[in-house]
Design a protein around this motif. Structure first.
Motif, PDB file in Angstrom:
ATOM      1  N   LEU A 224       1.915   0.033   8.541  1.00 15.22           N
ATOM      2  CA  LEU A 224       1.074   0.689   9.476  1.00 15.22           C
ATOM      3  C   LEU A 224       0.145   1.729   8.542  1.00 15.22           C
ATOM      4  N   LYS A 225       0.744   2.373   7.744  1.00 13.40           N
ATOM      5  CA  LYS A 225      -0.059   3.316   6.757  1.00 13.40           C
ATOM      6  C   LYS A 225      -1.247   2.344   6.068  1.00 13.40           C
ATOM      7  N   ASN A 226      -1.018   1.315   5.601  1.00 13.00           N
ATOM      8  CA  ASN A 226      -2.045   0.717   5.139  1.00 13.00           C
ATOM      9  C   ASN A 226      -2.941  -0.005   6.065  1.00 13.00           C
ATOM     10  N   LEU A 227      -2.557  -0.320   7.297  1.00  8.17           N
ATOM     11  CA  LEU A 227      -3.341  -0.786   8.285  1.00  8.17           C
ATOM     12  C   LEU A 227      -4.285   0.215   8.680  1.00  8.17           C
ATOM     13  N   LYS A 228      -3.934   1.619   8.450  1.00  7.27           N
ATOM     14  CA  LYS A 228      -5.019   2.607   9.089  1.00  7.27           C
ATOM     15  C   LYS A 228      -5.963   2.779   8.024  1.00  7.27           C
ATOM     16  N   LYS A 229      -5.950   2.120   6.879  1.00 11.88           N
ATOM     17  CA  LYS A 229      -6.754   2.315   5.798  1.00 11.88           C
ATOM     18  C   LYS A 229      -7.982   1.189   5.876  1.00 11.88           C
ATOM     19  N   VAL A 230      -7.902   0.325   6.809  1.00 11.22           N
ATOM     20  CA  VAL A 230      -8.765  -0.994   6.834  1.00 11.22           C
ATOM     21  C   VAL A 230     -10.157  -0.278   7.239  1.00 11.22           C
TER      22      VAL A 230
ATOM     23  N   TYR B 264      -3.207  -7.196  -2.852  1.00 11.76           N
ATOM     24  CA  TYR B 264      -4.130  -8.345  -3.263  1.00 11.76           C
ATOM     25  C   TYR B 264      -3.678  -8.307  -4.838  1.00 11.76           C
ATOM     26  N   SER B 265      -3.014  -7.509  -5.426  1.00 14.62           N
ATOM     27  CA  SER B 265      -2.484  -7.633  -6.848  1.00 14.62           C
ATOM     28  C   SER B 265      -1.672  -8.938  -6.957  1.00 14.62           C
ATOM     29  N   ILE B 266      -0.737  -9.225  -5.838  1.00 13.73           N
ATOM     30  CA  ILE B 266       0.225 -10.497  -5.886  1.00 13.73           C
ATOM     31  C   ILE B 266      -0.882 -11.352  -5.738  1.00 13.73           C
ATOM     32  N   ILE B 267      -1.964 -11.620  -4.816  1.00 10.11           N
ATOM     33  CA  ILE B 267      -2.698 -12.714  -4.773  1.00 10.11           C
ATOM     34  C   ILE B 267      -3.568 -12.870  -6.150  1.00 10.11           C
ATOM     35  N   LYS B 268      -3.800 -12.043  -6.821  1.00  7.37           N
ATOM     36  CA  LYS B 268      -4.578 -11.970  -7.984  1.00  7.37           C
ATOM     37  C   LYS B 268      -3.818 -12.763  -9.045  1.00  7.37           C
ATOM     38  N   ALA B 269      -2.375 -12.576  -8.940  1.00 10.56           N
ATOM     39  CA  ALA B 269      -1.520 -13.435  -9.881  1.00 10.56           C
ATOM     40  C   ALA B 269      -1.460 -14.724  -9.834  1.00 10.56           C
TER      41      ALA B 269
ATOM     42  N   ALA C  65     -12.941   0.593  -5.864  1.00 14.11           N
ATOM     43  CA  ALA C  65     -11.682  -0.207  -6.016  1.00 14.11           C
ATOM     44  C   ALA C  65     -10.911   0.219  -7.189  1.00 14.11           C
ATOM     45  N   LYS C  66      -9.568   0.135  -7.256  1.00 15.51           N
ATOM     46  CA  LYS C  66      -8.540   0.720  -8.104  1.00 15.51           C
ATOM     47  C   LYS C  66      -8.844  -0.053  -9.374  1.00 15.51           C
ATOM     48  N   ASP C  67      -9.259  -1.244  -9.453  1.00 19.98           N
ATOM     49  CA  ASP C  67      -9.161  -2.074 -10.765  1.00 19.98           C
ATOM     50  C   ASP C  67     -10.285  -2.942 -10.855  1.00 19.98           C
TER      51      ASP C  67
ATOM     52  N   MET D 145      -8.337  -1.298   1.264  1.00 22.97           N
ATOM     53  CA  MET D 145      -6.994  -0.531   1.832  1.00 22.97           C
ATOM     54  C   MET D 145      -6.350   0.031   0.479  1.00 22.97           C
ATOM     55  N   ARG D 146      -6.553  -0.777  -0.580  1.00 25.46           N
ATOM     56  CA  ARG D 146      -5.239  -0.565  -1.564  1.00 25.46           C
ATOM     57  C   ARG D 146      -6.424   0.448  -2.615  1.00 25.46           C
ATOM     58  N   ARG D 147      -7.412   1.006  -2.449  1.00 24.13           N
ATOM     59  CA  ARG D 147      -8.283   1.459  -3.439  1.00 24.13           C
ATOM     60  C   ARG D 147      -7.779   2.635  -4.403  1.00 24.13           C
ATOM     61  N   LYS D 148      -6.535   3.349  -3.767  1.00 32.12           N
ATOM     62  CA  LYS D 148      -5.683   4.351  -4.460  1.00 32.12           C
ATOM     63  C   LYS D 148      -4.569   3.878  -4.919  1.00 32.12           C
ATOM     64  N   LYS D 149      -4.040   4.305  -5.866  1.00 32.54           N
ATOM     65  CA  LYS D 149      -2.814   3.817  -6.283  1.00 32.54           C
ATOM     66  C   LYS D 149      -1.651   4.747  -5.594  1.00 32.54           C
ATOM     67  N   LEU D 150      -0.546   4.187  -5.043  1.00 34.03           N
ATOM     68  CA  LEU D 150       0.509   5.020  -4.325  1.00 34.03           C
ATOM     69  C   LEU D 150       1.342   5.773  -5.353  1.00 34.03           C
TER      70      LEU D 150
END
Length: 378
Positions: free
Chosen positions: A11-17, A72-77, A308-310, A371-376
């Motif tokens: 839910l925390k990530n969903l709010k970052k959409v 998306y880092s998993i998808i990237k693999a 983007a973080k990467d 959604m994941r532009r910043k590292k947790l």
């Protein structure tokens, strides 16, 4: 295999959409479905087009959840698998593919058809992004550049053989966007543009493109010379667009069964020339609203690319930005006589299930990156 537990949405990530980007995707697509319906409502079996497009839309939105749920880092693999699968499909389509509008680029699955090139253009950008990240962004190293070019040339060559010049142009400008944002020396980019021109000349004179296809492409320069042949598409498109005025005619909304001029006389109205339908029914005002939504979508993607973080995230998003900018310019340009007539459709608006699904899922990856532009930090 990715365990199902990985697809549970945080839910925390969903709010970052990026809600503005998501809403723009929904509005553009639904507006497209509405206009496909209005364009084909008077034809026999016309409801099949908006119905199939709606089903693909719903299916893509459902799959979008899974794209957003997993980092998306998993998808990237899995990018290499994704890329080589798309290459295998491009080879397969040359063996068993169906020919539509002169290009052997579709694989039929019962009543449905799938265009592997749609998948390949995204897979190519993903592969280049992953490789460039592995190279620490050293794009001007000759070995690195040749590796990236290798991964771009394979799908481009297979698409040229079909031949599908429209999709080849789309892929080229997506790759060009990647090279530009990756920091490639401008002299090399200019050399690449020169090579493209040479390549076009060679393909043009190779016999791959039939004479009727050449006439259709070049007819935009003077459609009046053959209004019943190669210039027919553009001539009818210009009449439809001109008749719409500023607020449109809305005649396809009437229940008299006649529909509008565009739906009756403009060929490929639900695909290549959907913009003619929009301009006639909704006028300049409707076109401006559509372009405003595109502008909102692209501006949000630019913001995601910048933050983007990467490097992979930046490259993938840049590829999608390049796709939208070129496809919108080319499609609208060809309907008003500014660009050659090709098979490039209007993103999210034109009829085409494989195009719609792959575009929405690709935009889902961009939303995922945002959604994941910043590292947790734990």
């Amino acid at each position: 295999m990715i365990p199902l537990s990985k697809f549970k949405m945080n839910l925390k990530n969903l709010k970052k959409v990026d809600i503005l980007m998501f809403i723009s995707i929904l509005l553009i697509t639904m507006f497209g479905i509405l206009n496909i319906y209005l364009a084909k409502k008077v034809s026999t079996g016309g409801m099949i087009f908006p119905l199939k497009q709606s089903l693909f839309f719903v299916g893509a939105i459902i799959l979008l959840y899974f794209v957003l749920a997993i980092d998306y880092s998993i998808i990237k693999a899995f990018t290499p698998i994704f890329y080589w699968t798309s290459i295998a499909l491009l080879v397969l389509v040359l063996i068993i593919g169906s020919t539509i509008n002169g290009a052997q680029g579709w694989i039929r699955l019962g009543p449905l058809s799938f265009q592997p090139a749609e998948l390949a253009k995204i897979a190519t950008v993903m592969m280049m992004g992953k490789k460039l990240e592995d190279m620490d962004g050293e794009i001007n190293n000759l070995k690195n550049f040749l590796v990236l070019a290798f991964y771009a040339i394979i799908p481009a060559g297979l698409i040229v053989i079909q031949p599908d010049m429209g999709m080849t142009m789309v892929l080229f400008f997506m790759v060009l966007g990647v090279f530009f944002i990756g920091g490639l020396d401008k002299r090399i980019i200019l050399g690449g543009l020169g090579a493209l021109i040479v390549g076009i000349v060679l393909v043009w004179n190779s016999g791959l493109i039939q004479d009727y296809q050449k006439r259709r492409i070049t007819s935009f320069r003077n459609p009046e010379t053959d209004t019943s042949g190669s210039g027919y598409h553009l001539r009818q498109s210009l009449i439809a667009i001109g008749s719409g005025g500023f607020f449109g005619t809305l005649d396809s909304l009437a229940n008299d069964g006649t529909g509008g001029y565009a739906s009756q006389y403009v060929p490929e109205i639900q695909t290549d020339f959907i913009f003619s339908q929009i301009c006639q029914q909704w006028g300049t005002f409707g076109a401006i609203c559509l372009l405003a939504l595109y502008g909102l979508l692209i501006s949000r993607m630019i913001n995601i690319a910048r933050t983007a973080k990467d490097l992979f995230g930046t490259i993938l998003t840049t590829g999608m930005i390049a796709y939208f900018l070129f496809a919108i310019w080319q499609n609208i340009g060809m309907t008003i006589g500014l660009m050659p007539i090709t098979g490039i459709t209007l993103p999210l608006v034109s009829y085409g299930g494989s195009s719609l699904a792959t575009t929405i899922l690709s935009l889902g990856l961009v939303l995922n990156i945002g959604m994941r532009r910043k590292k947790l930090n734990f």
